[in-house]
Write a protein that holds these residues in place. Structure first.
Motif, PDB file in Angstrom:
ATOM      1  N   ASN A   1      -8.030  48.347 -30.988  1.00 55.14           N
ATOM      2  CA  ASN A   1      -6.907  47.750 -30.261  1.00 55.14           C
ATOM      3  C   ASN A   1      -5.696  47.637 -31.175  1.00 55.14           C
ATOM      4  O   ASN A   1      -4.573  47.983 -30.807  1.00 55.14           O
ATOM      5  CB  ASN A   1      -7.278  46.356 -29.737  1.00 55.14           C
ATOM      6  CG  ASN A   1      -8.112  46.405 -28.458  1.00 55.14           C
ATOM      7  OD1 ASN A   1      -8.311  47.469 -27.887  1.00 55.14           O
ATOM      8  ND2 ASN A   1      -8.589  45.251 -28.028  1.00 55.14           N
ATOM      9  N   THR A   2      -5.927  47.153 -32.374  1.00 54.96           N
ATOM     10  CA  THR A   2      -4.834  46.961 -33.333  1.00 54.96           C
ATOM     11  C   THR A   2      -4.259  48.302 -33.764  1.00 54.96           C
ATOM     12  O   THR A   2      -3.044  48.506 -33.808  1.00 54.96           O
ATOM     13  CB  THR A   2      -5.363  46.189 -34.557  1.00 54.96           C
ATOM     14  OG1 THR A   2      -5.972  44.979 -34.109  1.00 54.96           O
ATOM     15  CG2 THR A   2      -4.237  45.871 -35.534  1.00 54.96           C
ATOM     16  N   ARG A   3      -5.152  49.242 -34.072  1.00 55.72           N
ATOM     17  CA  ARG A   3      -4.698  50.548 -34.555  1.00 55.72           C
ATOM     18  C   ARG A   3      -3.868  51.272 -33.492  1.00 55.72           C
ATOM     19  O   ARG A   3      -2.870  51.921 -33.817  1.00 55.72           O
ATOM     20  CB  ARG A   3      -5.923  51.390 -34.944  1.00 55.72           C
ATOM     21  CG  ARG A   3      -5.587  52.774 -35.483  1.00 55.72           C
ATOM     22  CD  ARG A   3      -6.821  53.392 -36.128  1.00 55.72           C
ATOM     23  NE  ARG A   3      -6.569  54.730 -36.633  1.00 55.72           N
ATOM     24  CZ  ARG A   3      -7.039  55.839 -36.070  1.00 55.72           C
ATOM     25  NH1 ARG A   3      -7.779  55.780 -34.973  1.00 55.72           N
ATOM     26  NH2 ARG A   3      -6.781  57.019 -36.609  1.00 55.72           N
ATOM     27  N   LEU A   4      -4.288  51.154 -32.214  1.00 55.48           N
ATOM     28  CA  LEU A   4      -3.541  51.838 -31.151  1.00 55.48           C
ATOM     29  C   LEU A   4      -2.112  51.302 -31.025  1.00 55.48           C
ATOM     30  O   LEU A   4      -1.178  52.067 -30.788  1.00 55.48           O
ATOM     31  CB  LEU A   4      -4.275  51.720 -29.819  1.00 55.48           C
ATOM     32  CG  LEU A   4      -5.322  52.797 -29.562  1.00 55.48           C
ATOM     33  CD1 LEU A   4      -6.073  52.514 -28.273  1.00 55.48           C
ATOM     34  CD2 LEU A   4      -4.672  54.191 -29.505  1.00 55.48           C
ATOM     35  N   LEU A   5      -1.949  49.991 -31.196  1.00 54.35           N
ATOM     36  CA  LEU A   5      -0.591  49.438 -31.147  1.00 54.35           C
ATOM     37  C   LEU A   5       0.234  49.969 -32.319  1.00 54.35           C
ATOM     38  O   LEU A   5       1.400  50.355 -32.165  1.00 54.35           O
ATOM     39  CB  LEU A   5      -0.614  47.908 -31.199  1.00 54.35           C
ATOM     40  CG  LEU A   5      -1.104  47.148 -29.975  1.00 54.35           C
ATOM     41  CD1 LEU A   5      -0.725  45.681 -30.085  1.00 54.35           C
ATOM     42  CD2 LEU A   5      -0.553  47.726 -28.675  1.00 54.35           C
ATOM     43  N   LEU A   6      -0.375  50.001 -33.491  1.00 54.31           N
ATOM     44  CA  LEU A   6       0.345  50.475 -34.685  1.00 54.31           C
ATOM     45  C   LEU A   6       0.700  51.959 -34.541  1.00 54.31           C
ATOM     46  O   LEU A   6       1.827  52.370 -34.814  1.00 54.31           O
ATOM     47  CB  LEU A   6      -0.503  50.243 -35.944  1.00 54.31           C
ATOM     48  CG  LEU A   6      -0.726  48.778 -36.346  1.00 54.31           C
ATOM     49  CD1 LEU A   6      -1.823  48.656 -37.397  1.00 54.31           C
ATOM     50  CD2 LEU A   6       0.575  48.140 -36.867  1.00 54.31           C
ATOM     51  N   LEU A   7      -0.263  52.772 -34.081  1.00 52.01           N
ATOM     52  CA  LEU A   7      -0.004  54.210 -33.923  1.00 52.01           C
ATOM     53  C   LEU A   7       1.047  54.461 -32.843  1.00 52.01           C
ATOM     54  O   LEU A   7       1.808  55.421 -32.922  1.00 52.01           O
ATOM     55  CB  LEU A   7      -1.297  54.947 -33.535  1.00 52.01           C
ATOM     56  CG  LEU A   7      -2.350  55.147 -34.624  1.00 52.01           C
ATOM     57  CD1 LEU A   7      -3.626  55.747 -34.018  1.00 52.01           C
ATOM     58  CD2 LEU A   7      -1.833  56.032 -35.751  1.00 52.01           C
ATOM     59  N   SER A   8       1.090  53.586 -31.838  1.00 58.12           N
ATOM     60  CA  SER A   8       2.012  53.782 -30.721  1.00 58.12           C
ATOM     61  C   SER A   8       3.380  53.167 -30.971  1.00 58.12           C
ATOM     62  O   SER A   8       4.276  53.299 -30.135  1.00 58.12           O
ATOM     63  CB  SER A   8       1.413  53.167 -29.440  1.00 58.12           C
ATOM     64  OG  SER A   8       0.110  53.657 -29.212  1.00 58.12           O
ATOM     65  N   GLY A   9       3.540  52.487 -32.088  1.00 60.71           N
ATOM     66  CA  GLY A   9       4.831  51.857 -32.379  1.00 60.71           C
ATOM     67  C   GLY A   9       5.166  50.740 -31.417  1.00 60.71           C
ATOM     68  O   GLY A   9       6.329  50.531 -31.057  1.00 60.71           O
ATOM     69  N   ILE A  10       4.142  49.995 -30.985  1.00 57.51           N
ATOM     70  CA  ILE A  10       4.379  48.875 -30.058  1.00 57.51           C
ATOM     71  C   ILE A  10       4.341  47.566 -30.854  1.00 57.51           C
ATOM     72  O   ILE A  10       3.335  47.245 -31.480  1.00 57.51           O
ATOM     73  CB  ILE A  10       3.319  48.852 -28.943  1.00 57.51           C
ATOM     74  CG1 ILE A  10       3.458  50.108 -28.076  1.00 57.51           C
ATOM     75  CG2 ILE A  10       3.450  47.592 -28.093  1.00 57.51           C
ATOM     76  CD1 ILE A  10       2.367  50.269 -27.034  1.00 57.51           C
ATOM     77  N   GLY A  11       5.433  46.823 -30.837  1.00 54.72           N
ATOM     78  CA  GLY A  11       5.503  45.544 -31.555  1.00 54.72           C
ATOM     79  C   GLY A  11       5.784  45.749 -33.033  1.00 54.72           C
ATOM     80  O   GLY A  11       5.764  46.877 -33.543  1.00 54.72           O
TER      81      GLY A  11
END
Lengths: 240, 582
Positions: free
Chosen positions: B313-323
């Motif tokens: 969950n955390t990695r997907l946000l980081l990879l997607s540039g969200i937040g």
């Protein structure tokens, strides 16, 4: 369980895998306990051996020389002695040979991207580039002639290497091969399980858990295939 | 890139939370749902033939394939991170059901004050008692708000156990320290192994308060709130790292999947790895993933729900540039902060009588909460919080348990060792401690700068180390473990080494929290208390990644309770009127 022709089954098995075997491990029936539960072409068979007979077991990874060294070394880790049978009766060398030839031996599920930080602190876990196959191949070079040494000298050689990665792996694999389900080629005739009173997988202990409180309950061991009566494909036989 | 037809809701991850949300949406709406699961398809029938210790418990056949993806580890932000190359400190699942298939099924609720950890701790001890560099916060919800959802989770699972606090009344034989529960457990406690009964008697004689472990393994046949009937446990002992042969252990494949399969509105796509959550302005528009054939696919969706494991969950946000990624130097940014694991240690007992330890069930046994949370006074102790001490009733298999010998036996191989190992094999039992790992400013996640996964995306980097609070807690737990072991009549006792650095080789638990934490305001949290993203209201995040603090208890009950709460928020409020729910 079926009683059947040992050699023809082996030949059939080799054909099935379409692998040309160069190396065989020759063992006497006595050295493998006389009775064998052994998985070939993914079925368990019981082979009643004649004490005078020798078997030629096809090797998947080791050369015959290497197999003899591994068998001898495993037998010093879990010796056959007054406290019961050991790695030799359990067929540990055959188990290790199959594991090394399978996905585990090839590091199929380990992260092997570069760069390798070999000097990392131990708490980061094993960081070497070498797969189990390579660790064995290199490690066995250091044990050349091991199987022909007197037992006390064998022990001295193992003490020299006991802090290394190879010995650590050999020790772990020896325990695995002694106590694994026989479908993996070790724990022949469930000698390992009999040694410690492990019955193998059982459908139910629901009554016994209330009945045996501080006293031994030792049902006759049965392997997974004997219990479920279904074929089971071990991970070492996975396609490359 | 293959462009797929739009779906109403795309769910990333097919484990406990993803399948629970899919089930709820299917039962309560007519919306179309696509579940994207990176691992293979599994059904509960698959486990009838899995009782093979080597492939399942030693070679980890149900776990994440580290040759494709792992994480990197470093102890401080000054160090170079090193990849964890083989499974060790935790065992992430993969495939339908995720880690919810191979788990133990220990099913405890959190202590009530955990949800207001900052406020309650400062109230009792003052700000000065909190460890240096702590990141302790309140969650933004209270016990009263989450309790009905815990009860719903119990009814899904059919949890076995005995209440210790029923509607505010303390009940003998249950956990007297638990938060007031609105209903009794759906099924009675499990049977206990001889060893765990010895533990129960001993802790009672010491004046502590044993209670049967709350268990997601059914003690008796039970039909749950969705009409799913499952049998009681047979105590075969093959629980941890295995799927249950008879479905007595609750797993997503035997509680959620059968309902989902009755609904044509849900499609589960296996072997699909989601790489990015796509977004424009203040909306997500779907996800990109790689399918089984290796083809890149674009799946447009009106709502995206991240239900993969904490780290993903955390990695997907980081990879997607969200937040904004968390910056440990400035304390700014929220994505990746409050990484917690679970403090753990074990005491090994060498007993006089044989234990028949092949029989059992992983979640059976007795537990004490006398030293959990703030159930005991910490004024004179060098740490805050605490944990659960348990005798595990788990069955054990020989490869992983052969060779444990008393400290007096120095050899690790050969005849002397073998003789001792054979003698003690069936006389070894364990007391385990699961402790609360409080969050620190210096424990967090971001993207690695060197190592990549098999698709070429950066690995997640964990920066984590044990602090004095954790080390003191382990010391305290070991002394309690030894005290209980002596009272149980152990002939010899082995204690796990004290904590030094966080160790990738030492299995703690598979309980990782934080990274996309919930909170009352967007400054230091990623989602609101409903699991809804602060900036992208049509993105929901569900799972332990939203937990700001760990709590000593295993997280799955809380994860399921929060998932139910998100389901209500989504279906009853958001879908009727898409907006930010505060």
């Amino acid at each position: 369980m079926t009683q059947m022709n040992w050699t023809s089954r082996l030949v059939a098995h080799a054909r099935l895998r379409r692998v040309r075997r160069r190396h065989f491990l020759v063992m006497s029936a006595a050295s493998i306990g006389g009775v064998l539960v052994y998985s070939l072409d993914h079925k368990v068979s019981r082979l009643v051996a004649q004490p005078t007979k020798t078997f030629k077991i096809p090797l998947r990874f080791f050369t015959e020389r290497e197999a003899l060294i591994v068998a001898a070394a495993a037998s010093r880790i879990i010796p056959s002695d007054e406290s019961g049978p050991g790695a030799r009766e359990a067929g540990v060398v055959i188990y290790i040979d199959r594991q090394l030839a399978g996905p585990w031996g090839r590091d199929a599920r380990r992260y092997t991207h570069m760069p390798f930080a070999d000097s990392a602190a131990p708490e980061f876990g094993y960081q070497g580039a070498a797969s189990p196959q390579r660790i064995y191949r290199e490690g066995l070079k250091q044990l050349s002639g091991f199987d022909r040494l007197p037992l006390s000298e064998q022990d001295a050689r193992l003490v020299e290497i006991e802090q290394g990665v190879f010995f650590d792996l050999l020790r772990r694999n020896t325990i695995e091969g002694t106590f694994c389900d026989p479908l993996h080629g070790g724990n022949v005739d469930m000698v390992g399980w009999q040694l410690i009173g492990f019955p193998g997988p059982r459908m139910s202990n629901a009554a016994e858990i209330d009945k045996y409180r501080g006293e031994e309950f030792r049902p006759k061991p049965a392997s997974l295939t004997q219990m479920t009566r279904k074929p089971h494909r071990p991970s070492e036989d996975e396609a490359t | 890139m293959k462009n797929l037809p739009r779906t109403d809701i795309a769910i990333v991850g097919g484990g406990w939370t993803g399948l629970l949300l899919a089930k709820e949406i299917a039962q309560r709406t007519a919306l179309n749902v696509v579940v994207l699961e990176r691992g293979t398809a599994r059904r509960s029938e698959d486990y009838a033939n899995d009782m093979d210790e080597l492939d399942y418990a030693v070679r980890f056949s149900m776990m994440q394939d580290y040759s494709q993806e792992t994480v990197t580890l470093r102890h401080t932000s000054r160090d170079r991170a090193i990849p964890i190359r083989q499974l060790g400190n935790f065992l992430p699942g993969t495939g339908t059901g995720g880690a919810g298939e191979h788990w133990d099924g220990f099913f405890p609720r959190h202590v009530p004050d955990l949800f207001e950890l900052y406020t309650k701790t400062v109230e009792r001890y003052g700000e000065k008692k909190l460890p240096e560099d702590h990141a302790i916060v309140d969650w933004g919800i209270t016990w009263a708000e989450i309790e009905p959802y815990y009860t719903k989770a119990d009814k899904l699972i059919g949890t076995s156990g005995k209440a210790g606090n029923l509607r505010g009344k303390v009940v003998d034989g249950g956990n007297r320290f638990e938060g007031s529960r609105s209903e009794e457990y759906p099924t009675p406690p499990m049977k206990n192994s001889y060893f765990s009964s010895l533990f129960g008697d001993a802790v009672k004689s010491l004046g502590y308060h044993p209670y049967p472990n709350p268990s997601a393994i059914l003690s008796i046949a039970h039909t749950n709130l969705d009409g799913i009937a499952r049998p009681g446990c047979f105590y075969c002992g093959f629980c941890s790292r295995f799927g249950c042969m008879v479905s007595a252990k609750s797993q997503p494949t035997n509680t959620l999947l059968p309902i989902i399969e009755q609904h044509k509105t849900v499609a589960i796509r296996n072997n699909c790895s989601v790489r990015r959550v796509l977004h424009e302005g203040n909306k997500t528009r779907g996800v990109n993933y790689v399918d089984a054939s290796g083809e890149e696919c674009y799946q447009p969706a009106d709502v995206v729900m991240l239900c993969s494991w904490t780290l993903n969950n955390t990695r997907l946000l980081l990879l997607s540039g969200i937040g904004e990624p968390y910056d440990s130097a400035t304390g700014k940014g929220a994505v990746g902060r409050n990484l917690t694991h679970q403090v753990g240690s074990a005491t090994t007992l060498f007993m006089e009588k044989p234990l028949n330890r092949f029989m059992g069930a992983a979640a059976s046994g007795f537990c004490i909460s006398d030293f959990d949370g703030d159930n005991f006074d910490h004024s004179d102790l060098l740490f805050v919080r605490g944990g659960l001490l348990r005798a595990m009733g788990t069955g054990s298999q020989p490869i992983l348990s052969f060779g444990t010998v008393p400290a007096s036996v120095k050899a690790r191989w050969g005849s002397e060792w073998k003789k001792a190992a054979v003698y003690w094999y069936d006389r070894v039992g364990g007391i385990s401690f699961s402790g609360e790992h409080i969050p620190y400013k210096t424990n967090y996640m971001d993207l690695d700068i060197t190592y990549k996964d098999h698709l070429g995306d950066p690995l997640l980097r964990l920066t984590i180390d044990w602090h004095d609070n954790d080390k003191e807690m382990v010391k305290f737990a070991s002394s309690k473990g030894t005290e209980i072991a002596k009272a149980m009549g152990a002939k010899e006792i082995l204690t796990q080494p004290p904590y030094d650095h966080y160790d990738a080789r030492r299995y703690q638990t598979t309980h990782i929290q934080g990274g996309t934490i919930m909170g009352k305001s967007p400054d230091a949290s990623v989602v609101n208390t409903w699991g809804q993203h602060w900036e992208l209201p049509n993105l929901f995040i569900v799972g332990a990644s939203t937990m700001p603090c760990q709590g000593a208890a295993n997280p799955t009950p809380t994860v399921l309770a929060l998932a139910y709460r998100t389901a209500d928020a989504l279906i009853d409020h958001y879908l009727k009127n898409p907006h930010s729910l505060i």
